[in-house]
Design a protein around this motif. Structure first.
Motif, PDB file in Angstrom:
ATOM      1  N   LEU A  55     -30.949  32.547  30.729  1.00 39.07           N
ATOM      2  CA  LEU A  55     -29.847  31.823  30.589  1.00 39.07           C
ATOM      3  C   LEU A  55     -29.248  31.166  32.075  1.00 39.07           C
ATOM      4  O   LEU A  55     -28.854  32.271  32.841  1.00 39.07           O
ATOM      5  CB  LEU A  55     -28.732  32.297  29.874  1.00 39.07           C
ATOM      6  N   SER A  56     -28.916  29.965  32.240  1.00 38.24           N
ATOM      7  CA  SER A  56     -28.255  29.460  33.598  1.00 38.24           C
ATOM      8  C   SER A  56     -27.564  28.427  33.540  1.00 38.24           C
ATOM      9  O   SER A  56     -27.496  27.654  32.579  1.00 38.24           O
ATOM     10  CB  SER A  56     -29.626  29.463  34.497  1.00 38.24           C
ATOM     11  N   LEU A  57     -26.676  28.296  34.733  1.00 41.36           N
ATOM     12  CA  LEU A  57     -26.051  27.081  35.032  1.00 41.36           C
ATOM     13  C   LEU A  57     -26.868  26.125  35.665  1.00 41.36           C
ATOM     14  O   LEU A  57     -27.178  26.351  36.902  1.00 41.36           O
ATOM     15  CB  LEU A  57     -24.793  27.215  35.651  1.00 41.36           C
ATOM     16  N   ALA A  58     -27.760  25.345  35.114  1.00 41.12           N
ATOM     17  CA  ALA A  58     -28.927  24.465  35.531  1.00 41.12           C
ATOM     18  C   ALA A  58     -28.227  23.539  36.417  1.00 41.12           C
ATOM     19  O   ALA A  58     -28.620  23.091  37.662  1.00 41.12           O
ATOM     20  CB  ALA A  58     -29.523  23.952  34.530  1.00 41.12           C
ATOM     21  N   GLN A  59     -26.986  23.043  36.221  1.00 42.55           N
ATOM     22  CA  GLN A  59     -26.323  22.072  37.244  1.00 42.55           C
ATOM     23  C   GLN A  59     -24.868  22.069  36.771  1.00 42.55           C
ATOM     24  O   GLN A  59     -24.707  21.900  35.632  1.00 42.55           O
ATOM     25  CB  GLN A  59     -26.909  20.656  37.140  1.00 42.55           C
ATOM     26  N   GLY A  60     -24.095  22.249  37.796  1.00 48.23           N
ATOM     27  CA  GLY A  60     -22.486  21.880  37.712  1.00 48.23           C
ATOM     28  C   GLY A  60     -22.355  20.835  38.361  1.00 48.23           C
ATOM     29  O   GLY A  60     -22.101  21.090  40.047  1.00 48.23           O
ATOM     30  N   GLY A  61     -22.142  19.593  38.488  1.00 53.43           N
ATOM     31  CA  GLY A  61     -22.184  18.468  39.051  1.00 53.43           C
ATOM     32  C   GLY A  61     -20.786  17.874  39.250  1.00 53.43           C
ATOM     33  O   GLY A  61     -20.133  17.599  37.846  1.00 53.43           O
ATOM     34  N   LEU A  62     -20.301  17.450  40.102  1.00 54.05           N
ATOM     35  CA  LEU A  62     -18.917  17.013  40.153  1.00 54.05           C
ATOM     36  C   LEU A  62     -18.979  15.805  41.252  1.00 54.05           C
ATOM     37  O   LEU A  62     -19.328  15.838  42.261  1.00 54.05           O
ATOM     38  CB  LEU A  62     -18.023  17.697  40.563  1.00 54.05           C
ATOM     39  N   SER A  63     -18.525  14.561  40.739  1.00 55.34           N
ATOM     40  CA  SER A  63     -18.566  13.304  41.344  1.00 55.34           C
ATOM     41  C   SER A  63     -17.141  12.953  41.599  1.00 55.34           C
ATOM     42  O   SER A  63     -16.486  12.601  40.788  1.00 55.34           O
ATOM     43  CB  SER A  63     -19.354  12.294  40.852  1.00 55.34           C
ATOM     44  N   TYR A  64     -16.569  12.474  42.787  1.00 54.78           N
ATOM     45  CA  TYR A  64     -15.173  11.884  42.999  1.00 54.78           C
ATOM     46  C   TYR A  64     -15.281  10.837  43.779  1.00 54.78           C
ATOM     47  O   TYR A  64     -15.873  10.572  44.992  1.00 54.78           O
ATOM     48  CB  TYR A  64     -14.574  13.128  44.093  1.00 54.78           C
ATOM     49  N   GLN A  65     -14.770   9.697  43.155  1.00 49.96           N
ATOM     50  CA  GLN A  65     -14.729   8.466  43.762  1.00 49.96           C
ATOM     51  C   GLN A  65     -13.350   7.860  44.056  1.00 49.96           C
ATOM     52  O   GLN A  65     -12.542   8.038  43.058  1.00 49.96           O
ATOM     53  CB  GLN A  65     -15.234   7.762  42.784  1.00 49.96           C
ATOM     54  N   LEU A  66     -13.072   7.340  45.243  1.00 51.00           N
ATOM     55  CA  LEU A  66     -11.931   6.983  45.647  1.00 51.00           C
ATOM     56  C   LEU A  66     -12.016   5.390  45.674  1.00 51.00           C
ATOM     57  O   LEU A  66     -12.619   4.875  46.592  1.00 51.00           O
ATOM     58  CB  LEU A  66     -11.338   7.272  46.834  1.00 51.00           C
ATOM     59  N   ASP A  67     -11.296   4.567  44.907  1.00 51.30           N
ATOM     60  CA  ASP A  67     -11.300   3.038  44.830  1.00 51.30           C
ATOM     61  C   ASP A  67     -10.070   2.509  45.472  1.00 51.30           C
ATOM     62  O   ASP A  67      -8.966   2.481  44.868  1.00 51.30           O
ATOM     63  CB  ASP A  67     -11.667   2.498  43.627  1.00 51.30           C
ATOM     64  N   TRP A  68     -10.293   1.647  46.547  1.00 49.38           N
ATOM     65  CA  TRP A  68      -9.084   0.808  46.979  1.00 49.38           C
ATOM     66  C   TRP A  68      -9.114  -0.524  46.288  1.00 49.38           C
ATOM     67  O   TRP A  68     -10.151  -0.788  45.650  1.00 49.38           O
ATOM     68  CB  TRP A  68      -9.232   0.883  48.598  1.00 49.38           C
ATOM     69  N   ASP A  69      -8.153  -1.090  46.689  1.00 45.73           N
ATOM     70  CA  ASP A  69      -7.818  -2.364  46.043  1.00 45.73           C
ATOM     71  C   ASP A  69      -8.506  -3.524  46.791  1.00 45.73           C
ATOM     72  O   ASP A  69      -7.823  -4.425  47.314  1.00 45.73           O
ATOM     73  CB  ASP A  69      -6.193  -2.764  46.085  1.00 45.73           C
ATOM     74  N   ASN A  70      -9.822  -3.184  46.943  1.00 46.21           N
ATOM     75  CA  ASN A  70     -10.640  -4.280  47.907  1.00 46.21           C
ATOM     76  C   ASN A  70     -12.280  -3.898  47.715  1.00 46.21           C
ATOM     77  O   ASN A  70     -12.271  -2.728  46.770  1.00 46.21           O
ATOM     78  CB  ASN A  70     -10.345  -3.945  49.309  1.00 46.21           C
ATOM     79  N   PRO A  71     -13.142  -4.275  48.243  1.00 46.04           N
ATOM     80  CA  PRO A  71     -14.416  -3.757  47.841  1.00 46.04           C
ATOM     81  C   PRO A  71     -14.946  -2.375  48.495  1.00 46.04           C
ATOM     82  O   PRO A  71     -16.204  -2.165  48.293  1.00 46.04           O
ATOM     83  CB  PRO A  71     -15.346  -5.076  48.533  1.00 46.04           C
ATOM     84  N   LEU A  72     -13.823  -1.712  48.947  1.00 41.24           N
ATOM     85  CA  LEU A  72     -14.286  -0.258  49.893  1.00 41.24           C
ATOM     86  C   LEU A  72     -14.062   0.723  48.683  1.00 41.24           C
ATOM     87  O   LEU A  72     -12.951   0.827  48.266  1.00 41.24           O
ATOM     88  CB  LEU A  72     -13.730  -0.311  50.995  1.00 41.24           C
ATOM     89  N   SER A  73     -14.904   1.883  48.567  1.00 38.76           N
ATOM     90  CA  SER A  73     -14.608   2.940  47.923  1.00 38.76           C
ATOM     91  C   SER A  73     -15.522   4.151  48.648  1.00 38.76           C
ATOM     92  O   SER A  73     -16.374   3.840  49.368  1.00 38.76           O
ATOM     93  CB  SER A  73     -15.290   2.705  46.715  1.00 38.76           C
ATOM     94  N   ALA A  74     -14.764   5.344  48.462  1.00 37.69           N
ATOM     95  CA  ALA A  74     -15.497   6.546  49.055  1.00 37.69           C
ATOM     96  C   ALA A  74     -16.098   7.482  47.755  1.00 37.69           C
ATOM     97  O   ALA A  74     -15.433   7.365  46.844  1.00 37.69           O
ATOM     98  CB  ALA A  74     -14.369   7.366  49.690  1.00 37.69           C
ATOM     99  N   HIS A  75     -17.128   8.076  48.156  1.00 39.10           N
ATOM    100  CA  HIS A  75     -17.750   8.893  47.168  1.00 39.10           C
ATOM    101  C   HIS A  75     -18.010  10.196  47.612  1.00 39.10           C
ATOM    102  O   HIS A  75     -18.822  10.231  48.618  1.00 39.10           O
ATOM    103  CB  HIS A  75     -19.170   8.308  46.452  1.00 39.10           C
ATOM    104  N   VAL A  76     -17.914  11.397  47.104  1.00 44.37           N
ATOM    105  CA  VAL A  76     -18.441  12.701  47.350  1.00 44.37           C
ATOM    106  C   VAL A  76     -19.019  13.300  45.880  1.00 44.37           C
ATOM    107  O   VAL A  76     -18.336  13.056  45.067  1.00 44.37           O
ATOM    108  CB  VAL A  76     -17.301  13.479  47.941  1.00 44.37           C
TER     109      VAL A  76
END
Length: 408
Positions: A55-76
């Motif tokens: 029995l395992s934690l096969a994946q614990g995934g977390l995605s963080y996205q930072l969207d500015w009020d323009n076409p630019l965004s950051a993703h981790v």
């Protein structure tokens, strides 16, 4: 000191003005594997999990996205694994993204820069590079998830047909990158796999106890491969073109070359020249059936310090996946074929391999974001190198899995 306070205040005001998005996946899985020691645990087994049940934690995934009020965004993107084989947590992707608005002629520019996957996968399209179709990735995407990643920039030019009344879209993608000089080591020394694990950015990959790595031809090689290392400071490249028929499907064709100067070794890590072409298609068929097919063919080579080509392998893999979704159900079937051809004359380093794999997966949506999924995997492969570890060169490995996956 005043400068740093001013910068902190500026960054705080920028982030407060931006939109924050957090998403993730928690994949708890029961599995039973009938095979040999996993490649993740320095074996030559084709599956991620070791033999028998767990029995395992096969994946614990977390995605963080930072969207500015323009076409630019950051993703981790970060992933965690607790599977009894290699428990760890860390980053898998981190990048800035620019996605411009289309011009009046239908052209649109996009770009990414940071820790990236090459723009190849058609399966791994869900949160944290998971797949909505199957619990295990195809051999192509298992390899990409293991050692085909880099730091670089990706630039895309699209032509959107709707601006001219056409249903045809076209895209050209170009990528320049570094931190990939050992790419090719794992496809050579343990071959193709069916996995559901992505290598974390800080991880090194254990090498199996092969004669060539255990006092043989490669005495300089470390016991682990560092997949995201830069040794020669050359820029690799990847180009891809895509044609898309709106609402129906797409076809794409690409070429990858890490442009490495072979013959270098630093701290036990050799440089590998790895190149491949890839073609893929994805279509919506009648009766709510989705078709995905991909094929990859390439070569990888590594030279000794004396300039001799000691590893020279050709490789190829292809799969076809059919997936049918209705109401709260999804059933997916994938068949694939793969091979590695050893062209060098290094007698204690036999990398030859051929085989096929079958995956049958059924998923049920219990409620919004929560899926139960059962899957059967079978790999029939021939790899002579297994005989050095007391196993048959011809081997059938099977795996049964049951997962509870929650997307938020």
């Amino acid at each position: 000191m005043k400068y740093w306070v001013w910068m902190l205040c500026l960054f705080s005001s920028i982030t407060l003005a931006a939109e924050h998005k957090v998403s993730g996946v928690v994949d708890v899985r029961a599995s039973y594997t009938d095979g040999i020691t996993s490649y993740v645990d320095a074996g030559l087994g084709k599956f991620r999990f070791n033999p028998n049940g767990q029995l395992s934690l096969a994946q614990g995934g977390l995605s963080y996205q930072l969207d500015w009020d323009n076409p630019l965004s950051a993703h981790v993107v970060a992933n965690a694994y607790w599977d009894g084989v290699r428990d760890n947590i860390g980053l898998t992707e981190a990048y800035l993204k620019y996605k411009g608005l289309p011009w009046s002629n239908g052209l649109r520019l996009s770009a990414k820069i940071g820790i990236l996957y090459p723009d190849i996968s058609m399966e791994n399209i869900a949160t944290a590079w998971s797949s909505p179709y199957t619990l295990t990735y195809s051999s192509i995407n298992s390899w990409i998830g293991e050692e085909v990643r880099h730091i670089g920039g990706q630039f895309s030019l699209e032509h959107l047909g709707k601006f001219s009344g056409s249903s045809h879209d076209f895209q050209l993608v170009a990528e320049l990158f570094q931190n990939n000089d050992t790419t090719g080591a794992m496809i050579s020394w343990h071959g193709w796999t069916n996995s559901s694990r992505q290598t974390l950015w800080q991880e090194k990959l254990p090498l199996s106890a092969l004669p060539s790595l255990n006092g043989g031809s490669f005495t300089e090689q470390a016991k682990e491969s560092d997949p995201f290392l830069e040794l020669d400071y050359h820029l690799g490249y990847h180009v891809k073109t895509q044609w898309r028929l709106q609402g129906l499907g797409r076809v794409e064709l690409g070429y990858y070359d890490n442009d490495v100067d072979t013959g270098l070794v630093k701290e036990g890590q050799y440089t590998w020249l790895t190149q491949f072409g890839h073609v893929g298609t994805k279509w919506r068929l009648p009766y709510h059936i989705e078709l995905i097919a991909q094929y990859i063919k390439g070569d990888t080579s590594m030279r000794s310090l004396s300039g001799i080509n000691v590893v020279d392998n050709d490789y190829e893999s292809g799969f076809m996946l059919l997936s049918h979704r209705w109401q709260k159900h999804r059933i997916s079937f994938r068949f694939e074929n793969f091979s590695v051809t050893d062209n060098d004359l290094t007698l204690d380093d036999d990398n030859r391999e051929n085989g096929n794999a079958v995956t049958l997966s059924y998923g049920y949506q219990l409620r919004k974001g929560w899926f139960l999924q059962a899957e059967y995997n079978r790999i029939d492969s021939t790899r002579p190198a297994r005989e050095a570890q007391g196993y048959d060169k011809d081997l059938i490995e099977e795996q049964w899995q049951f997962a509870s996956r929650y997307y938020f």
